[in-house]
Design an enzyme around this catalytic site. Structure first.
Site, PDB file in Angstrom:
ATOM      1  CB  ALA A  80      -0.335  10.944  -3.938  1.00  0.00           C
ATOM      2  CB  VAL A  81      -0.649   6.046  -6.701  1.00  0.00           C
ATOM      3  CG1 VAL A  81      -0.767   4.593  -6.267  1.00  0.00           C
ATOM      4  CG2 VAL A  81      -1.902   6.449  -7.648  1.00  0.00           C
ATOM      5  CD  GLU A 113      -0.660  24.613 -11.341  1.00  0.00           C
ATOM      6  OE1 GLU A 113      -1.491  24.380 -10.262  1.00  0.00           O
ATOM      7  OE2 GLU A 113      -1.377  25.224 -12.318  1.00  0.00           O
ATOM      8  CG  ASN A 118       6.788  14.787  -8.792  1.00  0.00           C
ATOM      9  OD1 ASN A 118       7.493  13.676  -9.128  1.00  0.00           O
ATOM     10  ND2 ASN A 118       6.063  15.034  -8.271  1.00  0.00           N
ATOM     11  CE1 TYR A 125      -0.925  14.008 -14.013  1.00  0.00           C
ATOM     12  CE2 TYR A 125       1.183  14.917 -12.988  1.00  0.00           C
ATOM     13  CZ  TYR A 125      -0.144  14.521 -12.867  1.00  0.00           C
ATOM     14  OH  TYR A 125      -0.765  14.463 -11.487  1.00  0.00           O
TER      15      TYR A 125
HETATM   16  C1  COA Z   1       2.508  10.291 -10.146  1.00  0.00           C
HETATM   17  C2  COA Z   1       1.737   9.008  -9.614  1.00  0.00           C
HETATM   18  C3  COA Z   1       0.424   9.416  -9.280  1.00  0.00           C
HETATM   19  C4  COA Z   1       1.668   8.060 -10.774  1.00  0.00           C
HETATM   20  O1  COA Z   1       0.919   6.788 -10.317  1.00  0.00           O
HETATM   21  P1  COA Z   1       1.040   5.321 -10.646  1.00  0.00           P
HETATM   22  O2  COA Z   1      -0.428   4.582 -10.306  1.00  0.00           O
HETATM   23  O3  COA Z   1       2.315   4.689 -10.188  1.00  0.00           O
HETATM   24  O4  COA Z   1       1.056   5.599 -12.203  1.00  0.00           O
HETATM   25  P2  COA Z   1       0.769   4.187 -13.364  1.00  0.00           P
HETATM   26  O5  COA Z   1       1.184   3.005 -12.614  1.00  0.00           O
HETATM   27  O6  COA Z   1      -0.684   4.353 -13.941  1.00  0.00           O
HETATM   28  O7  COA Z   1       1.847   4.577 -14.375  1.00  0.00           O
HETATM   29  C5  COA Z   1       1.735   4.820 -15.694  1.00  0.00           C
HETATM   30  C6  COA Z   1       2.817   5.206 -16.517  1.00  0.00           C
HETATM   31  O8  COA Z   1       3.276   6.614 -16.271  1.00  0.00           O
HETATM   32  C7  COA Z   1       4.933   6.272 -16.021  1.00  0.00           C
HETATM   33  N1  COA Z   1       5.344   6.691 -14.958  1.00  0.00           N
HETATM   34  C8  COA Z   1       4.736   6.461 -13.753  1.00  0.00           C
HETATM   35  N2  COA Z   1       5.564   6.651 -12.527  1.00  0.00           N
HETATM   36  C9  COA Z   1       6.696   6.826 -13.139  1.00  0.00           C
HETATM   37  C10 COA Z   1       8.048   7.163 -12.562  1.00  0.00           C
HETATM   38  N3  COA Z   1       8.326   6.857 -11.006  1.00  0.00           N
HETATM   39  N4  COA Z   1       9.104   7.434 -13.504  1.00  0.00           N
HETATM   40  C11 COA Z   1       8.970   7.417 -14.643  1.00  0.00           C
HETATM   41  N5  COA Z   1       7.747   7.161 -15.225  1.00  0.00           N
HETATM   42  C12 COA Z   1       6.573   6.997 -14.436  1.00  0.00           C
HETATM   43  C13 COA Z   1       5.062   5.123 -16.644  1.00  0.00           C
HETATM   44  O9  COA Z   1       5.255   5.291 -18.189  1.00  0.00           O
HETATM   45  C14 COA Z   1       4.061   4.353 -16.298  1.00  0.00           C
HETATM   46  O10 COA Z   1       3.881   3.140 -17.263  1.00  0.00           O
HETATM   47  P3  COA Z   1       4.718   1.838 -16.625  1.00  0.00           P
HETATM   48  O11 COA Z   1       4.629   1.382 -15.388  1.00  0.00           O
HETATM   49  O12 COA Z   1       3.967   0.710 -17.635  1.00  0.00           O
HETATM   50  O13 COA Z   1       6.094   1.906 -17.270  1.00  0.00           O
HETATM   51  C15 COA Z   1       2.639   8.447  -8.309  1.00  0.00           C
HETATM   52  O14 COA Z   1       4.073   8.092  -8.808  1.00  0.00           O
HETATM   53  C16 COA Z   1       2.669   9.348  -7.207  1.00  0.00           C
HETATM   54  O15 COA Z   1       1.884   9.118  -6.309  1.00  0.00           O
HETATM   55  N6  COA Z   1       3.822   9.917  -7.007  1.00  0.00           N
HETATM   56  C17 COA Z   1       3.930  10.833  -5.821  1.00  0.00           C
HETATM   57  C18 COA Z   1       2.919  11.934  -5.452  1.00  0.00           C
HETATM   58  C19 COA Z   1       3.047  12.861  -6.968  1.00  0.00           C
HETATM   59  O16 COA Z   1       3.963  13.134  -7.363  1.00  0.00           O
HETATM   60  N7  COA Z   1       1.740  13.193  -7.274  1.00  0.00           N
HETATM   61  C20 COA Z   1       1.694  14.090  -8.548  1.00  0.00           C
HETATM   62  C21 COA Z   1       1.801  15.475  -8.254  1.00  0.00           C
HETATM   63  S1  COA Z   1       0.906  16.616  -9.422  1.00  0.00           S
END
Ligand code: COA
Length: 166
Positions: A80-81, A113, A118, A125
């Site tokens: 997560a971020v 997973e 989500n 991914y």
């Molecule tokens: C999934 C998660 C870890 C992504 O982290 P992040 O640092 O925001 O990701 P990035 O900035 O590296 O994103 C890279 C690309 O992924 C895709 N992406 C990331 N978040 C997205 C969203 N909310 N919706 C659609 N595409 C998304 C986009 O293509 C993005 O590129 P862009 O910003 O230039 O469009 C973050 O949204 C998160 O913590 N979510 C809540 C917890 C979670 O779901 N964890 C994963 C469970 S397995």
């Protein structure tokens, strides 16, 4: 908006509480109980086969990834971020770091997973080359389904060899 500078490092004891709280609020939200409580996170920090990576912004945990490394498979257990730092490339930087480590360790594929609903994570991914592998009914507490995604690393490894343009 300018991206706040961050650095990737291995987790320390001082990260445990924040990782556990992020898990509860960002990943396990809405599920019964709290499975990644501080004691379990602390156990992951000590486990030889587990890597707990942190994205650090001014000494605070902005993101984390818990990954288990097997002989041929690396499995991303928790990732997560923080919302304030999302969409700044931190997630991609952490996965890139883990994939480089997995390649060095001779791993040939990565799995993860996530809750089937989500869609943000699925989209994230997919941009990283993970592909849908399986739909698993009742994966979370016998109630919620999960999607398993997989990324093969051989192609990535081949593209790093000099002269290869895969
Ligand atoms: C999934 C998660 C870890 C992504 O982290 P992040 O640092 O925001 O990701 P990035 O900035 O590296 O994103 C890279 C690309 O992924 C895709 N992406 C990331 N978040 C997205 C969203 N909310 N919706 C659609 N595409 C998304 C986009 O293509 C993005 O590129 P862009 O910003 O230039 O469009 C973050 O949204 C998160 O913590 N979510 C809540 C917890 C979670 O779901 N964890 C994963 C469970 S397995």
């Amino acid at each position: 908006m300018p991206v706040t500078p961050y650095r990737l490092r291995l987790a320390e004891n001082g990260d445990i509480q924040e990782i556990a709280v992020m898990s509860r609020c960002l990943i396990e939200v809405g599920l019964r109980g709290w499975t990644w409580h501080p004691t379990r996170v602390a156990r992951a920090l000590r486990a030889r086969e587990t890597c707990v990576l942190v994205a650090d912004i001014r000494g605070r945990t902005a993101g984390f990834a818990i990954t288990e490394f097997g002989d041929t498979r690396a499995h991303l257990s928790l990732f997560a971020v923080k919302p304030a730092h999302q969409r700044h490339g931190i997630g991609v930087a952490m996965i890139d770091w883990l994939i480089e480590s997995a390649l060095t360790a001779g791993i040939d594929h990565f799995t993860v997973e996530m809750r089937a609903n989500n869609f943000a994570a699925r989209s994230f991914y997919e941009t990283l080359g993970f592909r849908h592998q399986q739909y698993i009914n009742g994966y979370y507490q016998n109630i919620e389904p999960a999607i398993r995604m997989r990324r093969d690393l051989q192609q990535h490894a081949a593209s790093r060899e000099p002269g290869k343009t895969v």
